[in-house]
Design an enzyme around this catalytic site. Structure first.
Site, PDB file in Angstrom:
ATOM      1  N   GLN A   1       0.832  -1.197   0.000  1.00 21.01           N
ATOM      2  CA  GLN A   1       0.000   0.000   0.000  1.00 21.01           C
ATOM      3  C   GLN A   1       0.870   1.251   0.000  1.00 21.01           C
ATOM      4  O   GLN A   1       0.608   2.218  -0.722  1.00 21.01           O
ATOM      5  CB  GLN A   1      -0.911  -0.001   1.235  1.00 21.01           C
TER       6      GLN A   1
ATOM      7  N   HIS B   1       2.197   2.978  -3.201  1.00 22.92           N
ATOM      8  CA  HIS B   1       1.305   3.673  -4.143  1.00 22.92           C
ATOM      9  C   HIS B   1       1.658   5.149  -4.271  1.00 22.92           C
ATOM     10  O   HIS B   1       1.637   5.710  -5.362  1.00 22.92           O
ATOM     11  CB  HIS B   1      -0.154   3.535  -3.711  1.00 22.92           C
TER      12      HIS B   1
ATOM     13  N   GLU C   1     -10.207   1.805   3.103  1.00 22.45           N
ATOM     14  CA  GLU C   1     -10.453   1.334   1.732  1.00 22.45           C
ATOM     15  C   GLU C   1     -10.217  -0.185   1.670  1.00 22.45           C
ATOM     16  O   GLU C   1     -11.049  -0.921   1.182  1.00 22.45           O
ATOM     17  CB  GLU C   1      -9.493   2.061   0.780  1.00 22.45           C
ATOM     18  N   HIS C   2      -9.051  -0.602   2.151  1.00 21.62           N
ATOM     19  CA  HIS C   2      -8.720  -2.032   2.191  1.00 21.62           C
ATOM     20  C   HIS C   2      -8.577  -2.462   3.640  1.00 21.62           C
ATOM     21  O   HIS C   2      -7.902  -1.785   4.423  1.00 21.62           O
ATOM     22  CB  HIS C   2      -7.396  -2.310   1.485  1.00 21.62           C
TER      23      HIS C   2
ATOM     24  N   ASP D   1      -6.606  -6.281  -5.973  1.00 24.11           N
ATOM     25  CA  ASP D   1      -6.216  -5.204  -6.880  1.00 24.11           C
ATOM     26  C   ASP D   1      -6.270  -5.659  -8.334  1.00 24.11           C
ATOM     27  O   ASP D   1      -6.497  -4.851  -9.237  1.00 24.11           O
ATOM     28  CB  ASP D   1      -4.783  -4.749  -6.583  1.00 24.11           C
TER      29      ASP D   1
ATOM     30  N   HIS E   1     -52.826  17.970  -6.240  1.00 23.86           N
ATOM     31  CA  HIS E   1     -52.549  16.542  -6.094  1.00 23.86           C
ATOM     32  C   HIS E   1     -53.841  15.804  -5.739  1.00 23.86           C
ATOM     33  O   HIS E   1     -54.162  14.760  -6.300  1.00 23.86           O
ATOM     34  CB  HIS E   1     -51.518  16.303  -4.978  1.00 23.86           C
TER      35      HIS E   1
END
Lengths: 431, 431
Positions: free
Chosen positions: B259, B262, B326-327, B360, B419
């Protein structure tokens, strides 16, 4: 209303005919909302009290509706209205429950299982407007799916009345859907409070519900800030009716008017392949509008609205898909045969006996729907709006052996060596 | 990495430990993006050419990838990589297809049928970054669900390389998922072009895909403008690992590093109830990071990352849900037993043999996931992200009789007379 013949319009005129009444938010509104949000964020409840005094004209010490106020609301709401809301909630529940997604699992390779889990969003905030009138139906439309999703924290904000109480019907509707915590708070300040939290109002992860331009702008700003998600961008309500020669002009006119009465910026469109129908609807609108208490509002909305004659019903559907209406009424003899043509719309009403008001209140579908063309890429509120989808994967040593090589090759191609090594290391140990 | 003992932290320190590296977009970035968008909007392709020359250093007359460039890409990509992408696409397809929603119909009252139809979003735009490296896997992750949804217009933008061509692997991946139109265009200018359309790039209703801070900000700005929807707000990638005493420190360290590589703003967190594990992982990270080509990036990311000792695994899950990663990697002996504790996360990885890299690339789940805590209220990309849900209702005369009274009562309570009349008028005629 403007009468147009589609085939006689050039592209610019067609585009103009389908342009909604001004949607651009004034810089003044943006700035005012930003100021309100900043005040609530920094000063919390004190800011809420000051803003509520200024805009709603009431001094509130506590915003939260008390048990005794809930009890008073139950005693106040007429039995027939309560019963109607109970029935509406039942049908809304039935329809929404049937559409709930399910988790699932798939073995994508031997030893590799991929799954999806559904989880309720933890903290949600519902907004129920009470501008020209309180909208208990909106409390049902938001409360039912929140309850079905099982969100552990649900709060609802609705503006206080001049006497400092909340609308009793809104309170009864909230309790019918299991919402326990209701706050008397309206406008941008309510959105800010639910997004950031204050001493008395808990923060939410996602905010739902319609509102005026201040509420809408506040939702956009908090979403932009990343503090809370929102259900969808909102704009004035709108309806598009496609009518054939066999439609009932009085019904069509009534539908156009029931949209037009929402607000001066509401938009209504009629598309028909029959010139006589167009003229008949126009005459009926004139006749019926004069009977309405809210005729001033309706007339303003009608002034920006279009009666469009098309060459064929197929053309009408192409135009409708381009416009992507919130509400689409098919006043056609065989409406179901045409349903396949509908590509973008919030909610569709089939035939002569399905007025939009049924969907607004009690058919079972949701009335919180995408407006302003957002139906091209957004959907109305459903239980899924209150859920997170979480994916899960599990590989055994064999599973890793089966697909690890694939991952390593792509990781290397992307130059992500640590990704490659995290796989390789395990494959070595597992082998 | 910072070592922390959760029980010794006060609330402020806990909050600080879970705060992501700076996510605030600089005003300078906002302004620069707004300028780029305005240029593309007003000057179209001419602006795209000038901006591409400036930022990508290439003069492009045509942005669209030609058939001969696709053919050249097919000839260039190594057979093993192509095969890996084919296999990945197959598993992604299998998992996503199994999770596709279905339309349904419910009779909510005698003579009242409510339905939901699914429709593909008409025009979608996919963005595939190629910053430090091109990401063909992202083309698969976006192209597969777009294809399953059946979106009639799919375009993909990816930045040009210095020689004016697109990355061959991205082109092959795009074609594997049926994407026919690819444009060599990156950054905020690509987002603006897909949102507003230019002479050569068609406008889209919804934009998908990750990107750098310019791309992300551009997506936010076009979404705010209402011209196009976006998949989700995006931020730097992140992982949270929960490890027990039985975990393999080398595996955990490898996951943290995959990670961290990245980008310098990526964040990695380790939560464990075992002090020895924490120390072992720290040592392993030090050992492994020195072996990485991208170790400078990884070290920067690690400096903002936390190794947190907790008192129990239950505490770890509470912290994880608060952070909403996220993960989420569950390096636990019985990970499935703990899955019920996961309330908010993008994608979860179970056990020792499921490194994040599998998700991934090729387990079948999507890797376009909510970051920065957005997993509290957003979900990763799925086929549903490319679909509109449209509700439909149909009442017979009997159906109208059954529920029309309910609608009339609530409409009257809300002061919406038109209505009420739209229903009453039909009930009179139908009776």
């Amino acid at each position: 209303m403007n009468r147009l013949i589609w085939s006689q319009l050039d592209e610019a005129a067609r585009s103009a005919a389908l342009t909604r009444p001004v949607q651009t938010v004034a810089q003044q509104t943006r700035d005012a909302v930003a100021t309100l949000i900043a005040q609530v964020r920094t000063q919390g409840d004190a800011a809420l009290r000051a803003i509520t005094a200024r805009f709603d004209g009431v001094d509130l010490q506590d915003f939260e509706v008390s048990d005794s106020e809930f009890a008073a609301a139950e005693a106040t709401v007429p039995a027939a209205l309560r019963q109607a809301m109970v029935e509406a909630a039942e049908r809304i529940t039935r329809f929404h429950k049937a559409g709930m997604g399910q988790g699932y699992a798939v073995e994508t390779a031997p030893g590799v299982v991929c799954e999806r889990m559904l989880r309720p969003i933890g903290r949600v905030g519902l907004y129920v407007p009470a501008g020209s009138a309180p909208l208990p139906s909106t409390a049902l439309m938001l409360g039912v799916p929140a309850q079905l999703a099982g969100c552990p924290q649900v709060v609802l904000c609705t503006p206080p009345r001049a006497d400092g109480t909340a609308d009793p019907a809104v309170l009864v509707a909230a309790r019918l859907t299991g919402v326990q915590r209701v706050f008397k708070l309206g406008g941008a300040q309510a959105i800010a409070a639910m997004a950031y939290g204050t001493g008395s109002i808990p923060a939410s992860d996602k905010l739902f519900g319609p509102g005026n331009s201040f509420v809408t702008e506040a939702k956009q700003q908090v979403a932009q800030d990343g503090v809370a998600a929102i259900d969808m961008p909102a704009g004035p309500s709108e309806v598009l009716v496609i009518a054939d020669a066999g439609a009932n002009p009085a019904f069509v006119a009534a539908d156009l008017l029931s949209q037009a009465e929402h607000g001066p910026d509401s938009q209504v469109l009629l598309l028909t392949d029959d010139a006589a129908m167009l003229a008949a609807v126009e005459a009926e609108v004139e006749r019926q509008v004069a009977l309405l208490p809210r005729q001033d509002i309706a007339r303003q909305a009608l002034s920006a609205s279009q009666l469009i004659q098309v060459e064929s019903l197929a053309d009408a559907f192409a135009i409708s898909n381009r416009y992507a209406p919130e509400h689409l009424i098919l006043a056609l003899r065989e409406p179901r045969d045409w349903l396949g043509q509908v590509q973008a719309a919030g909610s569709v009403f089939l035939g002569d006996y399905t007025p939009e008001a049924l969907g607004d209140y009690c058919s079972g579908t949701n009335h919180v729907l995408p407006t302003a063309g957002a139906a091209r890429a957004y959907s109305g509120v459903s239980v899924a709006s209150f859920q997170n989808l979480i994916s899960v994967q599990s590989a055994s040593a064999a599973g890793l052996a089966a697909i690890g090589g694939c991952a390593r090759i792509i990781a290397s191609a992307e130059g992500l060596d640590a990704h490659e090594r995290a796989v390789a290391l395990r494959m070595e140990v597992a082998a």
